[in-house]
Design a protein around this motif. Structure first.
Motif, mmCIF file in Angstrom:
data_model
loop_
_atom_site.group_PDB
_atom_site.id
_atom_site.type_symbol
_atom_site.label_atom_id
_atom_site.label_comp_id
_atom_site.label_asym_id
_atom_site.label_seq_id
_atom_site.Cartn_x
_atom_site.Cartn_y
_atom_site.Cartn_z
ATOM 1 N N ASP A 125 39.782 33.767 45.304
ATOM 2 C CA ASP A 125 39.626 34.322 46.812
ATOM 3 C C ASP A 125 40.391 35.459 47.390
ATOM 4 O O ASP A 125 39.615 36.076 48.345
ATOM 5 C CB ASP A 125 40.155 33.067 47.718
ATOM 6 C CG ASP A 125 39.328 31.862 47.644
ATOM 7 O OD1 ASP A 125 40.090 30.959 47.548
ATOM 8 O OD2 ASP A 125 38.117 31.817 47.419
ATOM 9 N N TYR A 126 41.190 35.888 46.701
ATOM 10 C CA TYR A 126 41.942 37.098 47.160
ATOM 11 C C TYR A 126 42.093 38.161 46.078
ATOM 12 O O TYR A 126 42.519 38.076 44.955
ATOM 13 C CB TYR A 126 43.369 36.885 47.727
ATOM 14 C CG TYR A 126 43.287 35.802 48.709
ATOM 15 C CD1 TYR A 126 43.520 34.322 48.536
ATOM 16 C CD2 TYR A 126 43.243 35.980 50.034
ATOM 17 C CE1 TYR A 126 43.262 33.455 49.341
ATOM 18 C CE2 TYR A 126 43.055 35.132 51.145
ATOM 19 C CZ TYR A 126 43.017 33.902 50.755
ATOM 20 O OH TYR A 126 43.185 32.845 51.645
ATOM 21 N N TRP A 127 41.727 39.588 46.396
ATOM 22 C CA TRP A 127 41.833 40.394 45.444
ATOM 23 C C TRP A 127 42.677 41.638 46.011
ATOM 24 O O TRP A 127 42.555 42.223 47.230
ATOM 25 C CB TRP A 127 40.298 41.033 45.452
ATOM 26 C CG TRP A 127 39.371 40.014 44.798
ATOM 27 C CD1 TRP A 127 39.041 38.680 45.452
ATOM 28 C CD2 TRP A 127 39.339 39.805 43.294
ATOM 29 N NE1 TRP A 127 37.966 38.025 44.326
ATOM 30 C CE2 TRP A 127 38.199 38.586 43.090
ATOM 31 C CE3 TRP A 127 39.312 40.618 42.184
ATOM 32 C CZ2 TRP A 127 37.830 38.128 41.839
ATOM 33 C CZ3 TRP A 127 38.726 40.284 40.892
ATOM 34 C CH2 TRP A 127 37.926 39.199 40.768
ATOM 35 N N GLY A 128 43.120 42.602 44.938
ATOM 36 C CA GLY A 128 43.763 43.899 45.365
ATOM 37 C C GLY A 128 42.623 45.004 45.355
ATOM 38 O O GLY A 128 41.398 44.633 45.104
ATOM 39 N N GLN A 129 43.184 45.983 45.549
ATOM 40 C CA GLN A 129 42.136 47.124 45.735
ATOM 41 C C GLN A 129 41.800 47.844 44.566
ATOM 42 O O GLN A 129 40.623 48.542 44.389
ATOM 43 C CB GLN A 129 42.713 48.203 46.711
ATOM 44 C CG GLN A 129 43.421 49.351 45.933
ATOM 45 C CD GLN A 129 44.974 48.662 45.465
ATOM 46 O OE1 GLN A 129 45.346 47.627 45.840
ATOM 47 N NE2 GLN A 129 45.655 49.432 44.902
ATOM 48 N N GLY A 130 42.492 47.462 43.406
ATOM 49 C CA GLY A 130 41.993 48.055 42.155
ATOM 50 C C GLY A 130 43.035 49.298 41.680
ATOM 51 O O GLY A 130 43.438 50.082 42.601
ATOM 52 N N THR A 131 42.980 49.614 40.398
ATOM 53 C CA THR A 131 43.688 50.774 39.838
ATOM 54 C C THR A 131 42.733 50.973 38.597
ATOM 55 O O THR A 131 42.527 50.354 37.773
ATOM 56 C CB THR A 131 44.976 50.388 39.392
ATOM 57 O OG1 THR A 131 45.732 51.630 39.163
ATOM 58 C CG2 THR A 131 45.401 49.306 38.400
ATOM 59 N N GLN A 132 42.607 52.372 38.404
ATOM 60 C CA GLN A 132 41.820 53.123 37.581
ATOM 61 C C GLN A 132 42.641 53.089 36.158
ATOM 62 O O GLN A 132 43.663 53.758 36.188
ATOM 63 C CB GLN A 132 41.255 54.276 37.928
ATOM 64 C CG GLN A 132 40.291 55.100 36.956
ATOM 65 C CD GLN A 132 38.799 54.200 36.816
ATOM 66 O OE1 GLN A 132 38.363 53.983 37.780
ATOM 67 N NE2 GLN A 132 38.666 54.098 35.580
ATOM 68 N N VAL A 133 42.007 52.753 34.908
ATOM 69 C CA VAL A 133 42.713 52.865 33.732
ATOM 70 C C VAL A 133 41.470 53.834 32.920
ATOM 71 O O VAL A 133 40.177 53.522 32.652
ATOM 72 C CB VAL A 133 42.718 51.797 32.949
ATOM 73 C CG1 VAL A 133 43.158 51.942 31.679
ATOM 74 C CG2 VAL A 133 43.977 51.076 33.633
#
Length: 128
Positions: free
Chosen positions: A116-124
């Motif tokens: 239900d809960y997500w972070g904003q993401g990080t690019q690899v």
């Protein structure tokens, strides 16, 4: 509720290593499952790893990363980590951590709908 924030993304060469971090706003043991997902335009969202953080700490990895990725829980720091070794070009993606507070991921940890809960993401990025 829980807030999540990823960090640690960047550029690495094929065969290299990278550790992603996920900071959470509540005690990790109060999160039933914590998952790591990655998204690319070509493949969409893919479940990479998960940990039963509110239970026995059992970990789950998708077949393509077994033996190379490790998911770690640090209760004292309220952090989760995804250690990635021997990175391949197909690992290039935006990586997200996600929290399941009720236990839906027990049945299918790779399903994004369990979280239900997500972070904003990080690019690899992985370059040859």
């Amino acid at each position: 509720q829980v807030q999540l924030k990823e960090s640690g993304g960047g550029s690495v060469q094929v065969g290299g290593s990278l550790t992603l971090s996920c900071a959470v706003s509540r005690e990790p043991w109060s999160i039933r499952f914590l998952g790591w997902f990655r998204h690319t335009p070509a493949k969409g969202r893919e479940g990479v790893a998960a940990i039963e953080s509110g239970g026995n700490g059992m970990t789950f990895l998708t077949d393509s990363v077994k033996g190379r990725f490790t998911i770690i829980q640090d209760n004292a720091k309220k952090m989760f980590y995804l250690q990635m070794n021997n990175l391949k070009p197909e690992a290039a993606a935006v990586y997200y951590c996600a929290a399941d507070l009720v236990g839906r991921a027990r049945n299918w940890w790779e399903s994004s709908s369990a979280y239900d809960y997500w972070g904003q993401g990080t690019q690899v990025n992985v370059s040859s």
